[in-house]
Scaffold this motif. Structure first.
Motif, PDB file in Angstrom:
ATOM      1  N   GLY A 292     -11.700  -5.900   6.571  1.00 63.18           N
ATOM      2  CA  GLY A 292     -11.322  -6.875   6.723  1.00 63.18           C
ATOM      3  C   GLY A 292      -9.976  -7.174   7.730  1.00 63.18           C
ATOM      4  N   ILE A 293      -9.806  -8.030   7.314  1.00 67.24           N
ATOM      5  CA  ILE A 293      -8.094  -7.958   7.719  1.00 67.24           C
ATOM      6  C   ILE A 293      -7.457  -7.799   7.455  1.00 67.24           C
ATOM      7  CG2 ILE A 293      -6.061  -9.908   8.934  1.00 67.24           C
ATOM      8  CD1 ILE A 293      -8.184 -11.367  10.834  1.00 67.24           C
ATOM      9  N   ASN A 294      -7.477  -8.115   5.710  1.00 68.88           N
ATOM     10  CA  ASN A 294      -6.729  -8.195   4.834  1.00 68.88           C
ATOM     11  C   ASN A 294      -6.718  -6.815   3.935  1.00 68.88           C
ATOM     12  OD1 ASN A 294      -4.829  -9.957   5.581  1.00 68.88           O
ATOM     13  ND2 ASN A 294      -5.485 -11.635   5.022  1.00 68.88           N
ATOM     14  N   GLN A 295      -7.948  -6.107   4.542  1.00 66.84           N
ATOM     15  CA  GLN A 295      -8.150  -5.228   3.651  1.00 66.84           C
ATOM     16  C   GLN A 295      -7.076  -3.693   3.037  1.00 66.84           C
ATOM     17  OE1 GLN A 295     -10.766  -5.816   0.574  1.00 66.84           O
ATOM     18  NE2 GLN A 295      -9.876  -7.950   1.277  1.00 66.84           N
ATOM     19  N   PRO A 296      -7.529  -2.554   2.899  1.00 72.07           N
ATOM     20  CA  PRO A 296      -7.053  -1.175   3.587  1.00 72.07           C
ATOM     21  C   PRO A 296      -7.462  -0.597   4.104  1.00 72.07           C
ATOM     22  CG  PRO A 296      -7.365  -1.563   0.923  1.00 72.07           C
ATOM     23  CD  PRO A 296      -7.932  -2.963   0.896  1.00 72.07           C
TER      24      PRO A 296
ATOM     25  N   TYR B 261       0.153   5.289   1.675  1.00 71.16           N
ATOM     26  CA  TYR B 261      -0.742   6.068   2.104  1.00 71.16           C
ATOM     27  C   TYR B 261      -0.313   7.494   1.853  1.00 71.16           C
ATOM     28  CZ  TYR B 261      -3.936   2.688   3.971  1.00 71.16           C
ATOM     29  OH  TYR B 261      -4.862   1.646   4.120  1.00 71.16           O
TER      30      TYR B 261
ATOM     31  N   LYS C 136       1.494  -5.151   4.302  1.00 70.63           N
ATOM     32  CA  LYS C 136       1.359  -6.928   5.362  1.00 70.63           C
ATOM     33  C   LYS C 136       1.073  -8.293   4.870  1.00 70.63           C
ATOM     34  CE  LYS C 136      -3.484  -5.688   7.492  1.00 70.63           C
ATOM     35  NZ  LYS C 136      -4.642  -6.047   7.662  1.00 70.63           N
TER      36      LYS C 136
ATOM     37  N   LEU D 278      -5.631   6.680   1.954  1.00 73.36           N
ATOM     38  CA  LEU D 278      -4.902   5.006   0.799  1.00 73.36           C
ATOM     39  C   LEU D 278      -5.171   6.470  -0.777  1.00 73.36           C
ATOM     40  CD1 LEU D 278      -4.143   2.262   0.579  1.00 73.36           C
ATOM     41  CD2 LEU D 278      -6.912   1.436  -0.609  1.00 73.36           C
TER      42      LEU D 278
ATOM     43  N   PHE E  57       0.935  -1.033   0.622  1.00 69.59           N
ATOM     44  CA  PHE E  57      -0.314  -0.040   0.056  1.00 69.59           C
ATOM     45  C   PHE E  57       0.784   1.732  -0.178  1.00 69.59           C
ATOM     46  CE2 PHE E  57      -3.569  -2.575   1.046  1.00 69.59           C
ATOM     47  CZ  PHE E  57      -3.550  -3.350   2.102  1.00 69.59           C
TER      48      PHE E  57
END
Lengths: 112, 112
Positions: B96-100, A36, A94, A46, A34
């Protein structure tokens, strides 16, 4: 251990010039990447994300980034910057199910 | 309309006091986070909750205690504040856990 390195702490450029903000990550497994942006006295917003698929990712405000697995890089680019792009930019990585790890940040300063 | 809102925006208090920072998100997200940004702008995750359950708990002094009364709220309580706690604290949320992640505007905590 997974880490993110932003190679430049400060990048001064003139308005309408191209810019590249560099980011390298270390990981032996698949990652999500990502970028930011943080404007003064604000939270993070983002810009773009790479989860899978095409290695060239387009984001908001004319920014794009290229995921390069062999070089473990995810550099951010913009062909022509504006004064309003002046901000702090953070690269982040991540692992699936894991936490978001940020780089040290790059301060982009656009001068007229 | 604010997606992730934190209160207060500024918090100035004496060493040794106990204080709380509140965070609410109206995005319907399942996962919420607390980050600390130090004076050098380095961002580090402190806690993460998914559906009100703690899933990430970094090496943070136990003076810091997160509380999630429901999916839309994640508050941060800090006991016996110390000078080193001065920082900007950001709340964030993701579907969710793996989302931006979507960030709030931050709470600037200053310890006198």
């Amino acid at each position: 251990a997974q880490s993110v390195t932003q190679l430049d702490s400060q990048v001064p450029v003139f308005e309408e010039a191209p810019v590249e903000l560099r980011c390298n990550y270390s990981s032996s497994v698949s990652v999500y990447l990502f970028w930011y942006v943080q404007y003064p006295n604000q939270g993070l917003q983002l810009l773009l994300k790479y989860l899978s698929g095409s290695t060239l990712v387009k984001g908001i405000n004319g920014f794009e980034a290229e995921f390069n697995k062999s070089q473990t890089s995810f550099h951010l680019r913009k062909p022509s910057v504006h004064i309003s792009d002046t901000a702090e930019y953070f690269c982040a990585v991540k692992k699936e199910g894991g936490k978001l790890i940020f780089g040290q940040g790059t301060e982009l300063s656009v001068k007229p | 309309d604010t997606a992730v809102s934190q209160t207060p925006k500024y918090l100035v208090t004496q060493m040794g006091n106990d204080k709380s920072i509140k965070c609410e998100q109206n995005l319907g997200h399942d996962t919420m986070y607390w980050y600390k940004q130090d004076s050098k702008k380095f961002l580090k995750i402190m806690f993460s909750y998914n559906n009100k359950e703690l899933i990430i708990n970094e090496t943070v002094p136990n003076r810091f205690s997160p509380k999630s009364p429901d999916k839309a709220h994640l508050n941060l309580h800090i006991n016996s504040l110390e000078l080193g706690d001065s920082a900007v604290y950001f709340c964030a949320s993701s579907p969710g856990i793996n989302q931006p992640q979507h960030f709030g505007d931050g709470t600037r905590l200053s310890i006198l």
